[in-house]
Design an enzyme around this catalytic site. Sequence first.
Site, mmCIF file in Angstrom:
data_model
loop_
_atom_site.group_PDB
_atom_site.id
_atom_site.type_symbol
_atom_site.label_atom_id
_atom_site.label_comp_id
_atom_site.label_asym_id
_atom_site.label_seq_id
_atom_site.Cartn_x
_atom_site.Cartn_y
_atom_site.Cartn_z
ATOM 1 C CE LYS A 1 -4.170 1.205 -0.519
ATOM 2 N NZ LYS A 1 -4.941 0.698 -1.633
ATOM 3 C CB SER A 35 -8.034 0.604 -3.483
ATOM 4 O OG SER A 35 -7.742 0.521 -2.111
#
Length: 576
Positions: free
Chosen positions: A189, A378
Site C-alpha cells: 500500500k 482498492s
Amino acid sequence: MNFIKSVLSSLLAIWITIVVFVVVAVGVVVSLSNDMVKEVKSNSVLEIDLHGEINDYSPFGIDPVTEMLGITEQTIGFNNLCKAIEKATYDDDIKGISLKNIPENMGLAQLTALRKMLQTFKGQDKFIYAYNDTYSQKQYYLSSVADMVAISPLGYVELKGLHSEVMFYKDFQEKYGVKMEVIRHGKYKSAVEPFIANEMSDANREQISELIKSVWSEVSKEIAVSRNINVDEAVNKMYGQSSQMSLEHGLVDNYMYVDEYDNYIKGRLHTEELEKVSILDYMSNLSLLNLVEEKNKIAVIYAQGEIQYGQGDINIIGQKKMIEALEDAAKDKEIKAIVFRVNSPGGSAMASDLIWNAVEKAKTEKPVIVSMGNYAASGGYYIACGADRIFAEPTTITGSIGVFGMLPNAAELAKEIGVNSEVVSTHNNGAYYSVVMPVDDRYKKVVENGIENIYEEFLQRVSQGRNMKVEEVDAIAQGRVWTGVKALEIGLVDEIGGLDAAISYAANLVDAKDYSLKEMPTYDMDFKEMFNLNPFAKSNIDGLLSQYNLEWLANTKELMDSKGIQARIPFKMNIE
C-alpha cells in the site's frame, strides 16, 4: 363567490398557458432536431478526430437548445463514442474510418476496447486508415489496427515502452516542518510511501515493475500482430524517431501530407469528392434519432472517478448518487439486469462500503454484472467484488486490497514561526487532533485500530464475493495491484472482456433477446455548468497543471485532501 371564481379562472388560465407552452416547446425541439441531423451520404468516411477529454460516461445528450446556442460538450463520453462506432459498423453508407486524433487522457482499457470495436468494423469488409503528424504511444497503439498507417514527412512515432515515476517528499517535509503522519495496512500500500521515504521500497518496485511489464505485454502483442514487427526491437533501437525509419522498419506504411492522404482515401473509394462525416456529428445523429426503447431493459450504472463520501457528480463517485441509481434499477420492473461499470482508483472506505451494501441489496432483486474500466482498484474493487460476475479488460488495473490514513501535521513549522496552541478538554483520552500540535500516540492508535478493522472487513467482503478463504484473499491483497489478465489468474475477476461483453452476458443471463440500455445515474446540469462561467473550476485548474506537467502536484494535493480512512490505488502510472 366572485373571489373564488376569479381564483379558479386564473388557475385555469395558467394551466392552459403551461400546456400551450409545452406543446409549442416540443414542436420547436422536434423541428430543430430534424434540422440538426447531419446527412450521411453514401460512400462516406467516418472521421475520428477528437480533442479535449474523455470520460467513461457522459449522460448529457446533444439537445437542440445547446446546439443552437453553439454550446458543445467539453468532455466526450466513451459510451457515446462506442455506440457511434457500433452503429457505423453496420451502416451501409459508411465505407471506412479515417483515424486521426484521440483524447490524450484516454486510458489503456478504453483503448483496448476501442481497438476491438475497430477490428469488428474491419470485419464487415470496411477499411480503416490512420494519419497523424506525429504519433504518441497511445495513438500508435490504437492506430496500429488500421489497414494503412500514414505519417507526416517530418513526423515520428513515439514508441518507448511504459514507465511509472514516483516522487518522494520526506526530506522536503523535514526541511519545512510540514509532514504527513501515515498509518497503513498492506505491504504494497504505497500511496503514502512518498511521504515516509526518500526512495522506492523493494515491494513497491516489484509490484510496479511486474504491473507495467504485464500491461506492456498486452500492448506490444497487439501492435506486433497488427504490424507484423518486433515491437521490443523497435523500442530499443528507436525505429520511430523519424518518418523514414518508421517506414523502413514497418511501423508505418507511408509518409505524406494530409492532402495526399485524402487523395489516397479517394482512390480507395473511387471518387472525386471525399464525403467525410465527423464522429461528433455522427454521435449527435444517434442522440437525436435513437429514441426507440424496448420493453426489456439492461441498466448500465456508471461509477467513474475518485470515491468520496457524499452526493457525488459526473466526475466523483458519491454513495448517495450510486445508492439511488442501484435502488431505482432494482425496483424498475422493465430493467431485467444491472451492469455496474466501475472506473475508479478508489477513495473513501466509508463510501465504498455503503455502495457495496447497495450492490448486495440490488442482487436480491436481479443480477448485477460488473464491467471494469481503466481502473477498478482498492475502493473501486471494494464496490465491485460482490457482483454476480466480473469482467475486466486485459489492461485494467485492479486489486489494491488495502487501506491507509494520513494526518497532516505542521507542528514543527508552527514552532519555527512562533505559533503555540493550547487545548482545554473535558476528557484526557487523547482523542483530539490538531494540525499544529504533535499527534498524540493514543489518537494514532485509534486511527490504526480503525484501519485494521476496515482492512479485515475488506478481506471479508472479497472472501464472500469471490468465494475464497480470507487467508487466500490476504495472500493476494496487502494493497498489491494487478492487471486484468493477472486478476483472472488469481480469481479476482471472472472473465476478460469489455462493457459490451458484460452487457451481452447480462442479457443472456435473463434471456432478454430484444432489449435497450438505460444508462444511469442521471445528473442535472445547471446554467452555470452549461456556460462554464466559473474560471476557477477544478477541471480548468487540473488542465493548467497538466499543461505545465505538474500532475504530481495535483496528485499530491488529492492525497492530502482525502478525508477519513482511504481505500485507493497506491500510485499513478504514466503511459505516454
